[in-house]
Each structure stands twice: as structure tokens, then as C-alpha cells.
Design a protein around this motif. Structure first.
Motif, PDB file in Angstrom:
ATOM      1  N   PRO A  41       0.800  -1.235   0.000  1.00 13.45           N
ATOM      2  CA  PRO A  41       0.000   0.000   0.000  1.00 13.45           C
ATOM      3  C   PRO A  41       0.828   1.279   0.000  1.00 13.45           C
ATOM      4  O   PRO A  41       0.409   2.282  -0.584  1.00 13.45           O
ATOM      5  CB  PRO A  41      -0.832  -0.121   1.282  1.00 13.45           C
ATOM      6  CG  PRO A  41      -0.146  -1.140   2.123  1.00 13.45           C
ATOM      7  CD  PRO A  41       0.518  -2.074   1.182  1.00 13.45           C
ATOM      8  N   GLU A  85       1.717   3.329  -3.459  1.00 10.08           N
ATOM      9  CA  GLU A  85       0.792   4.156  -4.245  1.00 10.08           C
ATOM     10  C   GLU A  85       1.251   5.610  -4.316  1.00 10.08           C
ATOM     11  O   GLU A  85       1.217   6.236  -5.385  1.00 10.08           O
ATOM     12  CB  GLU A  85      -0.611   4.098  -3.649  1.00 10.08           C
ATOM     13  CG  GLU A  85      -1.339   2.805  -3.893  1.00 10.08           C
ATOM     14  CD  GLU A  85      -2.766   2.854  -3.379  1.00 10.08           C
ATOM     15  OE1 GLU A  85      -3.693   2.899  -4.212  1.00 10.08           O
ATOM     16  OE2 GLU A  85      -2.957   2.857  -2.150  1.00 10.08           O
ATOM     17  N   TYR A 114      -3.083  -0.391  -6.724  1.00  8.41           N
ATOM     18  CA  TYR A 114      -2.739  -1.260  -5.606  1.00  8.41           C
ATOM     19  C   TYR A 114      -3.710  -2.431  -5.605  1.00  8.41           C
ATOM     20  O   TYR A 114      -4.922  -2.250  -5.494  1.00  8.41           O
ATOM     21  CB  TYR A 114      -2.823  -0.512  -4.275  1.00  8.41           C
ATOM     22  CG  TYR A 114      -2.680  -1.406  -3.061  1.00  8.41           C
ATOM     23  CD1 TYR A 114      -1.575  -2.244  -2.928  1.00  8.41           C
ATOM     24  CD2 TYR A 114      -3.660  -1.431  -2.069  1.00  8.41           C
ATOM     25  CE1 TYR A 114      -1.446  -3.079  -1.821  1.00  8.41           C
ATOM     26  CE2 TYR A 114      -3.532  -2.266  -0.956  1.00  8.41           C
ATOM     27  CZ  TYR A 114      -2.424  -3.086  -0.843  1.00  8.41           C
ATOM     28  OH  TYR A 114      -2.297  -3.925   0.239  1.00  8.41           O
TER      29      TYR A 114
END
Length: 381
Positions: free
Chosen positions: A140, A143, A155
Motif C-alpha cells: 500500500p 501508491e 494497488y
């Protein structure tokens, strides 16, 4: 559609993507370079995946001519064929150069798993911008990096977070392997690449020997990625005169071996994340050719190399690299994990939280992103 995966972990990740794509592209020819798990979805490998499974600067140089030849032949094949999309799965040193030329030729290019630009060689973001039409991200925090660089990215979560259960069944794993339910078990994973086996095997098995001296009833599991790895492992053990160390050498079943374990000794890489998702205490260790280590040790941005520590942004589990990866140090660290219940419970909770952060419907999200790129390219064309 064409894909290239360069090693066992890439084969697994690509296979997860293919499970989402194949039902939606039932008649598409899917080929390139891949492994047995990709083949289960009808993927055809034009070259042996093992040819690309080399790690370390000087190790790659020794195989450069052969790897370069494979890339040139595949390049020409794809330029003639003009697939709807090319997807490079990890293996950035091989795939990014391939993607640049394909993208320049008007073929949409995707890359599945960002190179570790947040750990080292951050300047590669410029090369990625030239090479990639769309990036599929598995962590994550990536991104924001790609948003700032203006590179389209999605993602999709980490495929392993879906494959590995939140609450692994230890009893079932032990029953499958013929182990006693209350046995104390350590799984030893020196690596899936031949180069990893070469540099890690002796030290890892010496570590197991020291642990067995402390507890002769300890069960040591050693899963192998394939027959070639198994044969090479046996040669290395014989050469080191460690054949008398009692281990259960296994063909495949790495997830079962991890699930059954009380603690794991693992080479850095995707396998360390697998261990974390199984909520197991672990010691991460890695050795490589001395010349490669001398260059690489000055190139990192972070103090960690293991994915669980990188995601946690702290040393939640010990890492032992190169000369620090001694059997005594690793045996001591593993023994502490085997003996300290408070530590084990703390690690388990950290890994549960990590699992939730990586859990998405990866096959669906990644396959939809691929179909969107194909559709957009056809509209423009």
C-alpha cells in the motif's frame, strides 16, 4: 498476451493474476516465460524460467550472454506478434529493458510488482516511467510513490494474503507431514534459487545441527522448490559433510512446512513474507558472493532487507547478513523464539495486522486493471 516471470515467487504471483484473467480471456494465447503454476492456467513458456533465476551482480554477469540472448529472441518474437499487452512480473533487470522497447513499438506494457525503489536504486523510477504503461502494486505504501511520479498504478494487494489463511491449521499441517501434534518443529528455507542454495545451505544446516544439540527431539523440515534444487541441496550437504544432520527433506509443500513450524529460518525474499503471513516467528538470513555483497551493502536506503521488517519499519525479527550469518548467532536467535512465549504472541499479533493490510481481492483487481489497459489501447488505436 505475453508475460515474463523470472523465478518461483514470480511464477506464484503471476499464476494468481492468471486465475482472474483466464476466465475472461478464454481463447487468448498466453505465453512468454513462466513456471509450472502459470502453466496450470494454460500459459506456455517459450524459454525455461530457471534461466532467469540468478541473483547477485557478479552471478548475473556470469550468465549475461545467455540471459541477453533469451531477451533478444523473445523481443523479436513479441515485436512480430504485437500482443494486446505485455506483463513483466518482477525480474526488473530483465523486464524493464524489454518493456521499454515494446512500449516504444506501441505495445501496452504493465509491470506486476514494483522494483524496490523505496529500498535502493530509487533512480529507477525514471526508467520505469519510460518502460511501463501501468504498474500493479502489492504494497500500500507504494501508491504515493507512483502518484508523485505520474505513473498510472493500481494497488491490488499481495496475492499471498489471500492464499494464506488468517488462522493457519497447524494440527492439519503436522498430520499431513506425519509429525507428532506436540513436536517442536523448525522449518529451514535456504532459498529457491540455485545461487541462494549455494551460499545459504551449509550455514543453515549447521544452524539446524546446533539446535538439535540443544533439543535432540526437534524436528527439522527442509522444503525444496523443485527436483533440481533438491539434487543440488543434497550435493551441498554431502560436500559439507552434514548428511548426518537429521532433517525431513520435502518436495514442495513449503506452505505446509511453514504452517507446521514453531519457528522458521528463511532466506530473505518473498518467502519471509510467506512466513509472516503464517504468523510464525522467524530468523531472516542471507549470504551471497563476496564481491556482490561488497557492492550491494552500500546501496540500500533502509536498515532492513526482510519484507516483514520493511513493512513494519522496524526489526520485528532478526536479520543476519553475510559474515554475520553464523550458525551460532542464528541458532541463538531461533532458540529464543522457540522458548519465549511472550515474544511469540507479540510477533503473531504484528503479523495478523500485517496480513490485514495486504488483504485485497488481488486476482479480480489485477485482472481488471489488465483488461482496462487492453481496452484503452484498442480505443486509442
Amino acid at each position: 498476451m505475453s508475460m515474463v516471470a523470472g523465478e518461483t515467487s514470480g511464477d506464484m504471483l503471476a499464476a494468481r493474476l492468471l486465475t482472474g484473467l483466464r476466465p475472461r480471456l478464454t481463447d487468448s494465447l498466453m505465453h512468454g516465460i513462466g513456471g509450472p503454476r502459470m502453466a496450470e492456467s494454460g500459459f506456455i513458456s517459450d524459454f525455461p524460467m530457471e534461466k532467469l533465476s540468478v541473483r547477485g551482480l557478479f552471478e548475473v554477469l556470469m550468465h549475461y550472454r545467455e540471459i541477453s540472448g533469451i531477451r533478444k529472441r523473445l523481443m523479436q518474437q513479441l515485436l512480430d506478434e504485437k500482443p494486446d499487452v505485455f506483463i513483466g512480473v518482477d525480474a526488473p533487470d530483465f523486464n524493464l529493458d524489454l518493456e521499454i522497447q515494446l512500449k516504444q513499438a506501441g505495445i501496452p506494457t504493465m509491470h506486476y510488482i514494483s522494483p524496490s525503489i523505496w529500498a535502493w536504486r530509487g533512480g529507477r523510477i525514471n526508467k520505469i516511467a519510460q518502460a511501463v504503461s501501468h504498474m500493479l502494486l502489492i504494497f500500500p505504501f507504494e501508491e504515493e510513490i507512483y502518484r508523485k511520479a505520474g505513473i498510472p498504478a493500481t494497488y491490488v494487494g499481495h496475492p499471498l494474503a489471500q492464499v494464506i489463511p488468517m488462522n493457519p491449521d497447524v494440527a492439519a499441517a503436522r498430520e499431513e507431514l506425519g509429525l507428532e501434534p506436540d513436536a517442536r518443529v523448525v522449518t529451514v528455507m535456504p532459498g529457491s534459487r540455485m545461487s541462494e542454495l549455494k551460499y545459504n545451505t551449509e550455514t543453515f544446516i549447521q544452524t539446524a545441527k546446533l539446535l538439535l544439540e540443544r533439543d535432540p527431539h526437534l524436528q527439522i523440515l527442509v522444503p525444496m522448490a523443485g527436483q533440481k534444487q533438491r539434487a543440488y541441496y543434497i550435493d551441498l550437504v554431502l560436500e559439507a559433510k552434514l548428511e548426518d544432520v537429521p532433517v525431513l527433506l520435502m518436495d514442495g509443500k513449503s506452505h505446509t512446512a511453514i504452517a507446521a513450524a514453531d519457528a522458521v529460518l528463511v532466506a530473505s525474499g518473498t518467502a519471509s513474507l510467506e512466513v509472516a503471513l503464517f504468523k510464525k516467528p522467524m530468523v531472516i538470513a542471507y549470504k551471497m558472493m563476496a564481491a556482490s555483497w561488497h557492492v550491494l551493502k552500500h546501496m540500500g536506503y533502509q536498515p532492513w532487507i526482510g519484507l516483514p521488517n520493511i513493512l513494519a519499519e522496524e526489526f520485528v525479527v532478526p536479520e543476519f547478513l553475510q559474515s554475520a550469518a553464523t550458525p551460532q548467532a542464528m541458532a541463538d536467535a531461533l532458540w529464543k523464539q522457540l522458548s519465549d512465549d511472550t515474544l511469540r504472541q507479540s510477533l503473531q499479533q504484528r503479523f495478523i495486522d500485517m496480513h490485514h493490510s495486504l488483504l485485497r481481492d488481488t486476482a479480480s483487481l489485477s485482472s481488471q486493471a489488465v483488461l482496462d489497459v487492453i481496452s484503452q489501447h484498442k480505443r486509442i488505436a
